[in-house]
Design an enzyme around this catalytic site. Structure first.
Site, PDB file in Angstrom:
ATOM      1  N   CYS A   1     -34.159  -2.721 -59.470  1.00 13.90           N
ATOM      2  CA  CYS A   1     -35.204  -2.881 -60.463  1.00 13.90           C
ATOM      3  C   CYS A   1     -36.099  -4.069 -60.124  1.00 13.90           C
ATOM      4  O   CYS A   1     -35.916  -4.742 -59.107  1.00 13.90           O
ATOM      5  CB  CYS A   1     -34.586  -3.047 -61.840  1.00 13.90           C
ATOM      6  SG  CYS A   1     -33.568  -4.511 -61.947  1.00 13.90           S
TER       7      CYS A   1
ATOM      8  N   CYS B   1     -24.264   1.929 -57.589  1.00 11.02           N
ATOM      9  CA  CYS B   1     -24.409   0.874 -58.600  1.00 11.02           C
ATOM     10  C   CYS B   1     -25.832   0.761 -59.115  1.00 11.02           C
ATOM     11  O   CYS B   1     -26.074   0.148 -60.154  1.00 11.02           O
ATOM     12  CB  CYS B   1     -24.038  -0.475 -58.017  1.00 11.02           C
ATOM     13  SG  CYS B   1     -22.328  -0.589 -57.561  1.00 11.02           S
TER      14      CYS B   1
ATOM     15  N   ASP C   1     -28.096  -0.946 -57.539  1.00  8.90           N
ATOM     16  CA  ASP C   1     -28.651  -2.154 -56.931  1.00  8.90           C
ATOM     17  C   ASP C   1     -28.085  -2.282 -55.541  1.00  8.90           C
ATOM     18  O   ASP C   1     -26.875  -2.141 -55.372  1.00  8.90           O
ATOM     19  CB  ASP C   1     -28.162  -3.426 -57.659  1.00  8.90           C
ATOM     20  CG  ASP C   1     -28.866  -3.665 -58.963  1.00  8.90           C
ATOM     21  OD1 ASP C   1     -30.093  -3.620 -58.972  1.00  8.90           O
ATOM     22  OD2 ASP C   1     -28.163  -3.895 -59.959  1.00  8.90           O
TER      23      ASP C   1
ATOM     24  N   CYS D   1     -28.697  -9.443 -60.740  1.00  7.24           N
ATOM     25  CA  CYS D   1     -29.603  -9.400 -59.583  1.00  7.24           C
ATOM     26  C   CYS D   1     -29.509 -10.706 -58.793  1.00  7.24           C
ATOM     27  O   CYS D   1     -29.555 -10.706 -57.563  1.00  7.24           O
ATOM     28  CB  CYS D   1     -31.041  -9.174 -60.041  1.00  7.24           C
ATOM     29  SG  CYS D   1     -31.253  -7.615 -60.911  1.00  7.24           S
TER      30      CYS D   1
END
Ligand code: FES
Lengths: 398, 275
Positions: free
Chosen positions: B68, B41, B43, B112
């Site tokens: 990120c 993914c 993340d 996130c």
């Protein structure tokens, strides 16, 4: 100080290009289509630029149509080819093209065309057998890149062209990244259309050109006045065109110098591979542009690397999703079937003739620390692979 | 380049609480972990909690994140937020709380904050021995196979954040952002999640109007002003005046201040445009 290693995105305008342009923004502002002498001078400058550009790519001046950008050139060429063969409904392109080709093809699919998207291997290279198998008498146009913008991988365009010709289709090449970086000779080539864009080789943004081989039919995309011999309506971006011509002249002079750009790129690559573990060069083993390297740093994510580089004044670009609006990693790297551990942490460094050794050294000085810092944060690493699932192969959307 | 808040950048450049918590075998403490995301993914977060058994309190939290800038900042923020809370207090934290702590996240990066909330929930459930329905294991119930998102998870995030479009769903849980073949199912789920008739149109417009009124003094202090022009579904059309209309950062004002505030006060799905 900014260290600019993102020259495949755009380049600095050469001072000599700017100097050549300025008079056409101030003193010589006439319309090249006007009958009076004031416009005539300007028309002459446009003609000179056409010759300079034709020289760079080994074409005839009459084979050049000035455009606004690469996107326009690509759209115009493909649409023109389709209009030339109203009965042929098949297009061939590749999975790693620029969005302006891929998205145009998707639009055309909705309009009833059939599109084959050729795959690439792990080194970013096409399989010519796959191309040959896809070609039919129904194929109107084959459109491929000359060199890939993300990896720099160079396609064997003349071999592709030879196959395309044997099926009577038209061959379009998007050479936006290749022009000015490697020698191009169109005179005895199989290429029917070739797209280029000025801002990739030190001309300003907003000007490009489309090469249309003499004798190949052309249907304009922009229909307007008689400019560009009725092939592209709209008053010419004269200053931009003059700049493009000057940039072409300079590129030709500097082509030999690309060897030293390549040496610098090779040094960068080798040093990174030597000093940073778990690092790979994407597209290695294929012929590549001399200025481009795309490096995958395993177990970390590209945007985070870019932001830390940016804080050091270094501009690069990421093959990863986070820099664009898409959530998926680069379609080019995915098409190459790279594992996810590489995919998300790939960074493109693209050099130009302005890149200095000191700049590359500065990058090499900070990069290992940045990678180590992010790897320390990451739950993934070479030793602890338990959680890494590589099972899902990258899916390439159609 | 994304427009990150100061707080996001600060926590990215100087992350707090990175690392692992090892179980030292101390009888009065327990260590629990929650893992979400995957390398596929793009993340992933592994959250470590040290829990004081007697008080049910989180005494320490650390994170390991692959992702990120905003993923790293969200994880770091989360560890700061939960320290000292009881487990029940921690469970009440929503992804919006994480985003707010960070001074906001770009909408496309909201996933996130969702990841943080989910890792927290997992770590606590692990500790309590509550089995989370492992949808990820069961491909059959996945709506989005590209990002491993189940229908249940989609519904939860849609409701908690009052999402109304597939684009928003993509920003919050990534679902639909890959091959796109799940988009029609996402649309169906969105349609089935219609929110309780919270506001009539008139009430919505009134609320937008009063919220804008409350912002005007700030804008006027900088020599600007704002006026409501029209509301079309979730599009709020405003007229920026004075310095706001002409200054280069008017887009920031529009998105950062006005839109953000209207989303908080009125409806999360609003977008603001200047006419
Ligand atoms: S299945 Fe959801 S994006 Fe591919």
């Amino acid at each position: 100080m900014t260290i600019y290693l993102d020259n495949n995105a755009t380049t600095q305008v050469d001072e000599r290009v700017l100097a050549a342009m300025l008079p056409y923004l101030t003193e010589f502002y006439g319309n090249p289509s006007s009958m009076h002498r004031f416009g005539g001078q300007v028309a002459k400058a446009v003609q000179t630029a056409r010759e300079q550009l034709a020289d760079l790519i080994g074409a005839l001046p009459s084979e050049i149509i000035f455009t606004s950008c690469g996107t326009e050139g690509n759209n115009a060429a493909i649409r023109s080819a389709l209009a030339t063969f109203p009965d042929r409904k098949h297009i061939i392109t590749t999975q790693v093209e620029h969005a302006c080709v891929l998205n145009l093809c998707k639009t055309l699919e909705k309009q009833g065309y059939r599109v084959t998207y050729l795959s690439v291997d792990s080194r970013g290279m096409l399989d010519l057998m796959e191309l040959e198998a896809a070609l039919t008498g129904d194929t109107a146009v084959v459109s491929t890149m000359y060199a890939n913008n993300e990896t720099g991988v160079i396609f064997p365009v003349e071999q592709i062209g030879a196959l395309v010709k044997s099926y009577g289709a038209l061959f379009h090449v998007d050479a936006v990244q290749a022009v000015g970086k490697i020698p191009i000779h169109l005179q005895n080539s199989t290429i029917d259309f070739l797209t280029l864009s000025g801002h990739k080789f030190h001309a300003p943004k907003g000007v490009g050109a489309l090469f249309v081989r003499r004798g190949v039919r052309f249907r304009p995309l922009l229909i307007g006045g008689h400019q560009e011999r009725n092939r592209r309506g709209g008053t010419e971006n004269v200053a931009g065109i003059v700049g493009l011509g000057q940039a072409a002249l300079l590129a030709q002079q500097h082509l030999a110098q690309m060897q030293s750009v390549q040496a610098l790129r090779d040094h960068l690559e080798a040093s990174v591979l030597r000093t940073i573990p778990d690092t790979v060069v994407n597209g290695q083993g294929s012929p590549r542009l001399p200025n481009t390297t795309n490096i995958g740093f395993k177990y970390i994510e590209g945007e985070a690397i870019l932001l830390l580089l940016d804080r050091e004044g270094i501009c690069a670009s990421s093959g990863s999703a986070c820099t664009s609006d898409s959530l998926e990693p680069s379609h080019v790297l995915r098409a190459m079937g790279l594992p996810y551990s590489v995919l998300h942490g790939s960074i493109r460094f693209s050099l130009s003739r302005y890149t200095t050794e000191a700049e590359v050294e500065q990058l090499l000085a900070v990069l290992p620390g940045i990678v180590a810092q992010l790897r320390a944060l990451s739950p993934f690493n070479a030793a602890d692979q338990g959680w890494i699932e590589e099972r899902t192969q990258a899916v390439v959307p159609k | 380049m994304w427009n990150y808040s100061e707080k996001v950048l600060e926590l990215f450049y100087h992350p707090r609480n990175q690392g692992v918590i090892e179980d030292q075998g101390e009888p009065e403490y327990a260590v629990s972990r929650g893992e979400v995301g995957s390398i596929a993914c793009g993340d992933a977060l592994r959250l470590h909690l040290k829990i004081e058994i007697a008080s049910d309190k989180i005494v320490d939290a650390k994170f390991q994140t692959f992702g990120c800038t905003s993923a790293i900042a969200s994880s770091s923020a989360l560890t700061e937020m939960v320290k000292g809370l009881t487990l029940d207090e921690a469970l009440a934290i929503t992804n919006r709380d994480i985003a707010n702590y960070l001074g906001g996240l770009p909408e496309q990066k909201m996933h996130c904050s969702v990841m943080g909330q989910e890792a927290l929930e997992k770590a606590i459930y692990n500790y309590r021995g509550i089995a989370l329905p492992e949808h990820e294991e069961d491909e059959g119930s996945l709506v989005c196979t590209c990002f491993g998102v189940s229908g249940e998870r989609l519904r939860k995030v849609i409701k908690e954040n009052r999402l109304t479009t597939a684009e928003q769903v993509m920003s919050y849980v990534k679902a639909g952002g890959g091959c796109g073949s799940c988009l029609s199912v996402i649309d169906d789920i969105l349609a089935s999640c219609h929110f309780p008739a919270g506001m009539t149109n008139l009430q919505k417009i009134n609320k937008i109007q009063t919220t804008l009124e409350s912002l005007r003094p700030y804008l006027q202090a900088d020599g600007g002003d704002v006026e409501l022009f029209d509301v079309e579904n979730d599009r709020v059309l405003v007229i920026l005046k004075g310095a706001c209309g002409s200054c280069a950062s008017s887009l920031d004002t529009l998105k950062g201040l006005i839109e953000e505030r209207l989303r908080q006060e009125v409806l999360a799905s609003l977008t603001v445009e200047a006419v």
